[in-house]
Design an enzyme around this catalytic site. Sequence first.
Site, short mmCIF file in Angstrom:
data_model
loop_
_atom_site.label_atom_id
_atom_site.label_comp_id
_atom_site.label_asym_id
_atom_site.label_seq_id
_atom_site.Cartn_x
_atom_site.Cartn_y
_atom_site.Cartn_z
N ASP A 1 0.88 -1.16 0.00
CA ASP A 1 0.00 0.00 0.00
C ASP A 1 0.93 1.22 0.00
O ASP A 1 1.75 1.37 0.92
CB ASP A 1 -0.87 -0.02 1.27
CG ASP A 1 -1.87 1.12 1.30
OD1 ASP A 1 -1.58 2.20 0.72
OD2 ASP A 1 -2.94 0.96 1.92
N SER B 1 -3.44 14.41 -13.39
CA SER B 1 -4.74 14.36 -14.08
C SER B 1 -5.08 15.75 -14.59
O SER B 1 -4.64 16.76 -14.01
CB SER B 1 -5.84 13.91 -13.11
OG SER B 1 -7.11 14.08 -13.69
N TYR C 1 -10.21 14.94 -5.40
CA TYR C 1 -9.30 14.36 -6.40
C TYR C 1 -8.53 15.48 -7.11
O TYR C 1 -7.31 15.40 -7.28
CB TYR C 1 -10.14 13.56 -7.40
CG TYR C 1 -9.36 12.88 -8.49
CD1 TYR C 1 -8.60 11.75 -8.24
CD2 TYR C 1 -9.41 13.36 -9.81
CE1 TYR C 1 -7.90 11.11 -9.26
CE2 TYR C 1 -8.72 12.73 -10.83
CZ TYR C 1 -7.96 11.60 -10.55
OH TYR C 1 -7.27 10.97 -11.56
N LYS D 1 -4.38 16.07 -7.26
CA LYS D 1 -3.60 16.05 -8.50
C LYS D 1 -2.88 17.39 -8.72
O LYS D 1 -1.77 17.42 -9.27
CB LYS D 1 -4.49 15.67 -9.69
CG LYS D 1 -5.02 14.22 -9.61
CD LYS D 1 -3.90 13.20 -9.57
CE LYS D 1 -4.42 11.76 -9.61
NZ LYS D 1 -3.34 10.75 -9.64
N1 LIG Z 1 -8.47 6.53 -15.92
C1 LIG Z 1 -8.58 7.84 -15.99
O1 LIG Z 1 -9.52 8.37 -16.59
C2 LIG Z 1 -7.53 8.71 -15.37
C3 LIG Z 1 -7.51 10.06 -15.73
C4 LIG Z 1 -6.55 10.90 -15.18
C5 LIG Z 1 -5.64 10.39 -14.28
N2 LIG Z 1 -5.68 9.08 -13.94
C6 LIG Z 1 -4.71 8.59 -12.95
O2 LIG Z 1 -3.97 7.51 -13.48
C7 LIG Z 1 -3.56 6.65 -12.42
C8 LIG Z 1 -3.97 5.22 -12.76
O3 LIG Z 1 -5.37 5.19 -12.92
P1 LIG Z 1 -6.15 3.99 -13.60
O4 LIG Z 1 -7.25 4.59 -14.34
O5 LIG Z 1 -5.21 3.09 -14.28
O6 LIG Z 1 -6.74 3.32 -12.27
P2 LIG Z 1 -7.14 1.81 -11.90
O7 LIG Z 1 -8.09 1.91 -10.78
O8 LIG Z 1 -7.50 1.05 -13.12
O9 LIG Z 1 -5.72 1.23 -11.36
C9 LIG Z 1 -5.12 1.79 -10.23
C10 LIG Z 1 -4.20 0.77 -9.60
O10 LIG Z 1 -3.63 1.36 -8.43
C11 LIG Z 1 -3.73 0.45 -7.35
N3 LIG Z 1 -3.79 1.18 -6.09
C12 LIG Z 1 -4.78 2.01 -5.67
N4 LIG Z 1 -4.50 2.46 -4.44
C13 LIG Z 1 -3.30 1.92 -4.09
C14 LIG Z 1 -2.51 1.99 -2.93
N5 LIG Z 1 -2.89 2.70 -1.86
N6 LIG Z 1 -1.32 1.34 -2.91
C15 LIG Z 1 -0.94 0.58 -3.96
N7 LIG Z 1 -1.67 0.45 -5.08
C16 LIG Z 1 -2.84 1.12 -5.14
C17 LIG Z 1 -4.98 -0.35 -7.61
O11 LIG Z 1 -4.97 -1.61 -6.93
C18 LIG Z 1 -4.95 -0.49 -9.12
O12 LIG Z 1 -4.26 -1.66 -9.53
C19 LIG Z 1 -4.21 7.19 -11.15
O13 LIG Z 1 -3.28 7.97 -10.44
C20 LIG Z 1 -5.33 8.06 -11.68
O14 LIG Z 1 -5.68 9.09 -10.80
C21 LIG Z 1 -6.60 8.22 -14.46
#
Ligand SMILES: NC(=O)c1ccc[n+]([C@@H]2O[C@H](COP(=O)([O-])OP(=O)(O)OC[C@H]3O[C@@H](n4cnc5c(N)ncnc54)[C@H](O)[C@@H]3O)[C@@H](O)[C@H]2O)c1
Length: 249
Positions: A63, A143, A156, A160
Amino acid sequence: MLLKDRVAIVTGGARGIGRACARKFVEEGAAGVAIVDRDRAAAEAAARELDPEGERVLALAADVTVRSRAEEVVELAVSSLGRLDILVNNAGIAGTPGPLASQSEEDIDRIFAVNVKGPWFFCAAAHPHFMRAGYGRIVNIASIAGKEGNPGLVAYSMTKAALIGMTKAYAKEVATDGILVHAVAPAVIETEILEQVAPEVREYMISKIPMGRVGRPEEVAELVAFLASERCSFSTGFCYDISGGRATY
Ligand SMILES: NC(=O)c1ccc[n+]([C@@H]2O[C@H](COP(=O)([O-])OP(=O)(O)OC[C@H]3O[C@@H](n4cnc5c(N)ncnc54)[C@H](O)[C@@H]3O)[C@@H](O)[C@H]2O)c1
């Protein structure tokens, strides 16, 4: 090969954008990739899928909000894979959706712990390794919410923006040490995190994208791989847009 012989840590690498980055790094010749995720089973499944021989991809359960564990997994990655060149701070959560006044203090603390303190813990733990090598590439997955703010995602958006601030300040601290620090700001990318976002917020976000579509994790991984490579050499502290044209700054 963009990342030949390089070794990377990707937090949150078990799925979504993180897994796409880990896959891209392997394709680009990385000697080792440590997938760090709180979901052990998913991290191990991703590692097996990306590296069936089990030689180059390591799954480490952690974590990111626990500082001692962040320090441990950085040491484990270095001792198992031999070095560290790249850190992708990707683990993140969207938090509990809803208007500002509806958020609890616990919600705010948790989202800051994952999205801000986690990247800070990992940067601090990786710092001595990068300094010793005189080389490092850090990519923080921020983000578009941190640049522009998204209604219904106030907490959020706050985290970011904080991550972008950390990127800019830390990049300046280490600008002459061979360590480049960037952020990327995706708009809506098709991953499971969207399950945490209310449908109307998701529609709002898509309506703001000039390309009129959501992005794919592989598209983000292309940009991250460049920023994580030595071909990126005269840029640091910048937050790159990957939002289909929403934030052209
Ligand atoms: N998908 C989108 O639209 C989007 C847009 C902008 C930014 N982001 C950012 O991109 C990053 C990845 O997002 P995603 O869409 O792939 O998300 P996702 O939920 O598909 O994957 C996130 C991963 O992070 C892991 N995780 C979460 N909290 C954790 C913790 N405390 N310790 C260890 N692992 C942890 C989860 O288990 C998961 O495998 C994030 O930081 C998110 O904010 C995503």
